[in-house]
Design a protein around this motif. Structure first.
Motif, PDB file in Angstrom:
ATOM      1  N   LYS A  15      22.699   5.206  -1.643  1.00 28.64           N
ATOM      2  CA  LYS A  15      22.849   5.844  -0.341  1.00 28.64           C
ATOM      3  C   LYS A  15      23.013   7.338  -0.557  1.00 28.64           C
ATOM      4  O   LYS A  15      23.296   7.801  -1.667  1.00 28.64           O
ATOM      5  N   LYS A  16      22.828   8.073   0.505  1.00 24.16           N
ATOM      6  CA  LYS A  16      23.004   9.524   0.439  1.00 24.16           C
ATOM      7  C   LYS A  16      24.430   9.832   0.002  1.00 24.16           C
ATOM      8  O   LYS A  16      25.384   9.271   0.516  1.00 24.16           O
ATOM      9  N   GLY A  17      24.551  10.704  -0.959  1.00 19.44           N
ATOM     10  CA  GLY A  17      25.851  11.090  -1.463  1.00 19.44           C
ATOM     11  C   GLY A  17      26.216  10.453  -2.786  1.00 19.44           C
ATOM     12  O   GLY A  17      27.083  10.945  -3.501  1.00 19.44           O
ATOM     13  N   SER A  18      25.574   9.332  -3.123  1.00 18.86           N
ATOM     14  CA  SER A  18      25.867   8.683  -4.405  1.00 18.86           C
ATOM     15  C   SER A  18      24.608   8.317  -5.179  1.00 18.86           C
ATOM     16  O   SER A  18      24.704   7.722  -6.254  1.00 18.86           O
ATOM     17  N   ALA A  19      23.447   8.673  -4.665  1.00 17.46           N
ATOM     18  CA  ALA A  19      22.195   8.288  -5.324  1.00 17.46           C
ATOM     19  C   ALA A  19      22.079   8.917  -6.712  1.00 17.46           C
ATOM     20  O   ALA A  19      21.751   8.232  -7.686  1.00 17.46           O
ATOM     21  N   TYR A  20      22.354  10.212  -6.813  1.00 17.66           N
ATOM     22  CA  TYR A  20      22.244  10.869  -8.118  1.00 17.66           C
ATOM     23  C   TYR A  20      23.256  10.270  -9.099  1.00 17.66           C
ATOM     24  O   TYR A  20      22.921  10.008 -10.251  1.00 17.66           O
ATOM     25  N   GLN A  50      14.501   9.911 -15.691  1.00 14.15           N
ATOM     26  CA  GLN A  50      14.387  11.306 -15.258  1.00 14.15           C
ATOM     27  C   GLN A  50      13.818  11.396 -13.840  1.00 14.15           C
ATOM     28  O   GLN A  50      14.301  12.176 -13.013  1.00 14.15           O
ATOM     29  N   ALA A  51      12.794  10.593 -13.553  1.00 14.64           N
ATOM     30  CA  ALA A  51      12.221  10.585 -12.203  1.00 14.64           C
ATOM     31  C   ALA A  51      13.261  10.092 -11.192  1.00 14.64           C
ATOM     32  O   ALA A  51      13.368  10.635 -10.086  1.00 14.64           O
ATOM     33  N   SER A  52      14.031   9.082 -11.577  1.00 14.47           N
ATOM     34  CA  SER A  52      15.055   8.538 -10.691  1.00 14.47           C
ATOM     35  C   SER A  52      16.141   9.566 -10.397  1.00 14.47           C
ATOM     36  O   SER A  52      16.634   9.656  -9.270  1.00 14.47           O
ATOM     37  N   GLN A  57      18.644  13.184  -6.512  1.00 14.55           N
ATOM     38  CA  GLN A  57      18.997  14.514  -6.004  1.00 14.55           C
ATOM     39  C   GLN A  57      18.370  14.747  -4.637  1.00 14.55           C
ATOM     40  O   GLN A  57      19.019  15.314  -3.746  1.00 14.55           O
ATOM     41  N   ASP A  58      17.121  14.329  -4.474  1.00 11.71           N
ATOM     42  CA  ASP A  58      16.440  14.507  -3.192  1.00 11.71           C
ATOM     43  C   ASP A  58      17.100  13.700  -2.081  1.00 11.71           C
ATOM     44  O   ASP A  58      17.177  14.158  -0.934  1.00 11.71           O
ATOM     45  N   VAL A  59      17.575  12.502  -2.411  1.00 13.45           N
ATOM     46  CA  VAL A  59      18.282  11.692  -1.411  1.00 13.45           C
ATOM     47  C   VAL A  59      19.587  12.374  -1.025  1.00 13.45           C
ATOM     48  O   VAL A  59      19.893  12.539   0.153  1.00 13.45           O
ATOM     49  N   ASP A  60      20.347  12.783  -2.036  1.00 11.64           N
ATOM     50  CA  ASP A  60      21.656  13.388  -1.763  1.00 11.64           C
ATOM     51  C   ASP A  60      21.543  14.696  -0.988  1.00 11.64           C
ATOM     52  O   ASP A  60      22.408  15.017  -0.173  1.00 11.64           O
TER      53      ASP A  60
END
Length: 89
Positions: A15-20, A50-52, A57-60
């Motif tokens: 989810k946004k905020g914890s994806a990275y 690395q892609a993940s 980062q893009d999600v967060d």
């Protein structure tokens, strides 16, 4: 190694905020156990990691929403599977 990765999924939902954090946890588990545990696909797995991380980062940051991120992750995984099946000569 599987237990360590499973703990990442449990600790950091996608989810946004914890994806990275989730993908960083997974990448660190892969790095910790290394090529001996991961086998011949270790190089591809680190590329997917690395892609993940980038997708996380893009999600967060809000640049990707979850459906877009899931599509991107699926695409990265498919490309890695194809590379593993049909390595370049």
């Amino acid at each position: 190694m599987h237990e360590a990765v499973s703990q990442c999924f449990a600790a950091y939902p996608f989810k946004k905020g914890s994806a990275y954090e989730r993908f960083n946890c997974i990448a660190l588990a892969h790095q910790h156990y290394g090529p001996a545990a991961m086998g011949p696909g270790y190089g591809l797995i680190t590329q997917v990691d690395q892609a993940s991380l980038s997708i996380g980062q893009d999600v967060d940051s809000g640049a990707l929403d979850l459906p877009e991120a899931e599509t991107a992750l699926h695409w990265v995984t498919i490309k890695a599977q194809q590379a593993a099946q049909y390595p370049r000569s």
